[in-house]
Design a protein around this motif. Structure first.
Motif, short mmCIF file in Angstrom:
data_model
loop_
_atom_site.label_atom_id
_atom_site.label_comp_id
_atom_site.label_asym_id
_atom_site.label_seq_id
_atom_site.Cartn_x
_atom_site.Cartn_y
_atom_site.Cartn_z
N ASP A 92 45.92 57.96 41.60
CA ASP A 92 45.04 58.45 43.24
C ASP A 92 44.79 57.12 43.64
N PHE A 93 45.54 55.85 43.73
CA PHE A 93 45.74 55.11 44.93
C PHE A 93 46.49 56.18 46.21
N GLU A 97 47.15 51.41 50.08
CA GLU A 97 46.98 50.65 49.35
C GLU A 97 47.68 49.97 48.29
N VAL A 98 48.91 50.79 47.90
CA VAL A 98 49.41 50.13 46.81
C VAL A 98 50.18 49.17 45.96
N HIS A 99 50.04 48.94 47.50
CA HIS A 99 51.35 47.16 48.20
C HIS A 99 50.47 46.01 47.65
N GLU A 100 49.47 46.10 48.24
CA GLU A 100 48.82 45.02 48.27
C GLU A 100 47.99 44.95 46.29
N VAL A 101 48.18 45.61 45.78
CA VAL A 101 48.08 45.45 44.16
C VAL A 101 49.17 45.05 43.07
N ALA A 102 49.90 46.22 44.11
CA ALA A 102 51.68 45.56 43.11
C ALA A 102 52.04 44.53 43.31
N GLU A 103 51.77 43.76 44.57
CA GLU A 103 52.36 42.71 44.76
C GLU A 103 51.55 41.36 43.67
N GLN A 104 50.52 42.02 42.98
CA GLN A 104 50.08 41.08 42.09
C GLN A 104 50.54 41.59 40.78
N LEU A 105 50.55 42.76 39.99
CA LEU A 105 50.86 43.09 39.23
C LEU A 105 52.53 42.70 38.53
N GLN B 109 42.93 40.79 40.73
CA GLN B 109 42.00 41.29 41.29
C GLN B 109 41.71 42.69 42.35
N SER B 110 41.28 43.06 42.46
CA SER B 110 41.50 44.99 42.88
C SER B 110 39.96 45.23 42.13
N ALA B 111 38.26 45.73 43.06
CA ALA B 111 37.70 46.15 42.44
C ALA B 111 37.79 47.47 42.43
N LYS B 112 38.67 48.51 43.16
CA LYS B 112 39.33 49.44 42.98
C LYS B 112 40.28 49.88 41.60
#
Lengths: 228, 228
Positions: A92-93, A97-105, B109-112
DNA sequence: AACATTTGTTAGGTAAGTCTAACTTTTATA
DNA sequence: TATAAAAGTTAGACTTACCTAACAAATGTT
């Protein structure tokens, strides 16, 4: 095995090659700006990537991915877009919001993880932004694009490309605030002259001609977001 | 924000503090061995972590996490174990494959992300190895452990601790190839003398006394694997 | 208590990835 | 086409995390 940083350079190069689609080369400054580093830093890394035969590069020349470099970059893009889809569909992102976290993943190393993730998500072809997700073999799904004039009343679609690339048309699009990714809802079709009443993003209704509707490529894909 | 490496040092320190539960301190060599680096390297990093007030440390002294360091380490452990659960439950990884990938995923890194993942997994309390998953506030769920003697016929349980820590008992356990995590199935209970017939891992049946059954703590949790 | 062993620290060095400042090549324009 | 602007490179320096080798402190043993 590539470092986190090397992977980012390859991915940036691939993205730039999509942007300038006619000539898929990039410049050092362009690269550096895209990655948020100084040109000097990019030069160093490009030499290193050339050593590993991931890019074609000569002093003061344009930069191009080799076949091997392109495959690796596609693999990273594949991971990025699969993770975006996971975050959007399963956790449910929101689409922004998804891009920033996917950059890490996207840098997680595990072939099994990527393939299992793809299966878990039901082999999606497009990510939440509507961008194609590369297959394991590097193939890119093609967006099923049709002309705006073919859309039925009541349907919502997204702009993916222009058929007419003339300056007058592009300027008209700019005036209407239509860019790639803009959502359009077809409110009414006038059979008499082929014109239609459409809603652009969340603006009020507006009439466009048949000529207009036959100059714009759109897609009906539903896993695409409203904005881009 | 902590670096990938700093996080690994904190996590190692937390793990060592669980191992030597009576005194949760660690030594430099111990740390270095656990992380696969040389003692000199560990010394450097410990000074750095002391500067950041994440560990209590004095030259030639024992190492201890500060409250702040412990909270951060628990957060990393939380992520590690949630990801292990994700891989095991959702992506069909086997229990021995999850660790390596979770080692990478725990640094995202992502609390969410962490909280959404926990929700997606149904707020699990234990990971596929049977280890407790720290809550968002740092609380550790406690394993519901009972004595082997309380287990009903036909039930399968896993060894989690010993009540009797005498050498003879521990040597007996070693002979039976029972360690923490070993699976035991209770085949038959003999009311006459409190002894029972049990199956250890996949070995053949074997009889143990009431004294034995009252010296071993086990859990009935089902999200625990066969081996450890 | 003296000495040997284990444990831990210091000093100096390396590689990756970044920077700034000065320089060179290419390109655009007057 | 000459020159100014833009694009790209080189050299030297910094930081992080690691190493080896030599040294210092703490611990264990006779």
């Amino acid at each position: 095995m590539l470092s986190y940083t090397e992977e980012n350079y390859l991915k940036a190069l691939l993205k730039l090659s999509f942007q300038n689609e006619d000539k898929p080369e990039a410049g050092t400054n362009e690269m550096a700006a895209h990655l948020g580093v100084k040109p000097a830093t990019a030069t160093d890394m490009l030499k290193k990537l050339k050593e590993k035969e991931l890019v074609n590069y000569k002093k003061y020349g344009k930069i191009l991915l080799t076949e091997s470099g392109k495959q690796q970059a596609l693999e990273i893009l594949r991971k990025h877009r699969l993770w975006e889809t996971f975050l959007y569909d399963k956790l449910d992102f929101s689409w922004d919001e998804v891009h920033e976290v996917a950059e890490q993943l996207e840098h997680i190393q595990s072939a099994k993880l990527v393939d299992k993730l793809e299966e878990f998500l039901g082999f999606p072809e497009f990510d939440p932004h509507g961008d194609p997700i590369p297959k394991a073999n590097g193939d890119l799904p093609v967006l099923e694009k049709i002309l705006l004039s073919e859309v039925k009343e009541g349907e919502i679609c997204q702009v993916v490309a222009v058929k007419d690339t003339s300056t007058v048309f592009l300027q008209y699009l700019e005036k209407l605030q239509i860019t790639i990714g803009t959502a359009i809802k077809v409110l009414e079709r006038i059979d008499f002259d082929g014109s239609m009443s459409i809603q652009i993003s969340d603006e009020e209704a507006r009439n466009v001609s048949m000529k207009f509707a036959e100059s714009l490529f759109i897609t009906l894909h539903h896993n695409i977001c409203q904005q881009k």
